[in-house]
Design a protein around this motif. Structure first.
Motif, mmCIF file in Angstrom:
data_model
loop_
_atom_site.group_PDB
_atom_site.id
_atom_site.type_symbol
_atom_site.label_atom_id
_atom_site.label_comp_id
_atom_site.label_asym_id
_atom_site.label_seq_id
_atom_site.Cartn_x
_atom_site.Cartn_y
_atom_site.Cartn_z
ATOM 1 N N ALA A 116 0.208 6.745 13.206
ATOM 2 C CA ALA A 116 -0.508 6.580 11.939
ATOM 3 C C ALA A 116 -0.060 7.633 10.923
ATOM 4 O O ALA A 116 0.216 7.321 9.757
ATOM 5 C CB ALA A 116 -2.014 6.673 12.175
ATOM 6 N N ARG A 140 3.658 6.999 9.823
ATOM 7 C CA ARG A 140 3.839 5.863 8.920
ATOM 8 C C ARG A 140 2.932 5.938 7.700
ATOM 9 O O ARG A 140 2.902 5.023 6.886
ATOM 10 C CB ARG A 140 3.598 4.562 9.682
ATOM 11 N N GLN A 151 -0.297 5.717 7.517
ATOM 12 C CA GLN A 151 -1.309 4.677 7.584
ATOM 13 C C GLN A 151 -2.548 5.238 8.262
ATOM 14 O O GLN A 151 -2.500 6.297 8.900
ATOM 15 C CB GLN A 151 -0.772 3.460 8.343
ATOM 16 N N ASP A 152 -3.639 4.520 8.153
ATOM 17 C CA ASP A 152 -4.862 5.029 8.774
ATOM 18 C C ASP A 152 -4.890 4.654 10.259
ATOM 19 O O ASP A 152 -4.334 3.628 10.674
ATOM 20 C CB ASP A 152 -6.101 4.491 8.060
ATOM 21 N N GLY A 179 -6.265 1.176 11.300
ATOM 22 C CA GLY A 179 -5.333 0.080 11.082
ATOM 23 C C GLY A 179 -4.285 -0.007 12.183
ATOM 24 O O GLY A 179 -3.942 -1.103 12.640
#
Length: 262
Positions: A232, A235, A237-238, A241
């Protein structure tokens, strides 16, 4: 929720005791792991793999022989197909090629891989592929034998982007273990940034390859959370997700209708 898409529950320290195994599973559940794939490495320990799956509703199993397993029963295609009928078996493997410690004729491994591919195609269940210092031969045999018909996963991926891209092109998923969290895994981290999100899986390969901050210690499925958190961050991202997508990917590849945890 997370899935540990590749672990060896039967090989965890003390896991021959059902109560100890249950503790490992519960520790993972407490860290948001709602599904496990306990992967077979030989026919001799397959009963313990199946027993783990039978004892826990959120544990699934595979059937196969690791490329480095040299002493023991060698199953034919029909035997692999027969074991794959077990209701908790969702994959064939782990199988593949490993030339790192190979002594003797590598054709033994290659023929074993071809048998596993044939079985996977026959039962329409995905392959779990192990490859080490054998990327060219592994991909060549997968392509020659039509492994794209079964699909599968390149487990504990440590190769370069060219190898990942070729595997993706034949319908395979890419699974990242704790190795991706290691400080010196720069090339692998670059691959983890490029693989499409709908083709990523995460795993521990427990009891080996514990991620940071547990590197060098025995691994366990609870630590797959560290892999998800690292990817995460990598990338940008959370975490939620990444957890949701990798769980969905597992369900899609292995045909598991729901991994909701217990």
């Amino acid at each position: 929720m997370l899935v540990d898409s590749h672990c060896h529950l039967n090989l965890l320290d003390g896991a021959t005791d059902a109560a100890v195994l249950a503790n490992y599973v519960q520790a993972a559940r407490a860290n948001d792991v709602g599904c496990f794939l306990c992967v077979a490495t030989d026919m001799e320990t397959l009963p313990a793999v199946l027993q783990a799956a039978e004892q826990h509703a959120d544990v699934y199993a595979s059937v196969g022989v690791h490329p480095n397993h040299n002493a023991g029963h060698e199953p034919g295609v029909e035997e692999l197909i027969a074991h794959a009928q077990h209701p908790k078996v969702i994959a064939i493997g782990e199988t593949g090629l490993d030339y790192y410690r190979t002594q003797g004729d590598v054709r033994v491994q290659q023929e074993r891989l071809r048998r596993h591919i044939a079985a996977a195609k026959a039962v329409s269940k995905p392959l779990i592929i192990h490859t080490r210092e054998a990327r060219a031969d592994t991909l060549r045999i997968l392509e020659e034998e039509g492994a794209q018909q079964a699909r599968g996963v390149m487990h504990c991926f440590t190769e370069d982007w060219a190898t990942a891209k070729r595997a993706l092109d034949i319908g395979f998923y890419i699974s990242f273990s704790g190795i991706v969290t290691f400080r010196n895994a720069v090339e692998l981290q670059a691959v983890a940034q490029q693989v499409p999100m709908d083709r990523i899986l995460i795993e521990t390969d427990a009891p080996w390859l514990a991620p940071m901050p547990h590197r060098g210690k025995p691994n366990q499925p609870a630590y797959v959370r560290h892999v998800a958190e690292f990817i995460a961050t990598l990338r940008q991202q959370d975490y939620a997700g990444i957890a949701a997508q990798t769980t969905h990917n597992f369900q899609t590849l292995f045909g598991v209708p729901a991994c909701k945890g217990i």
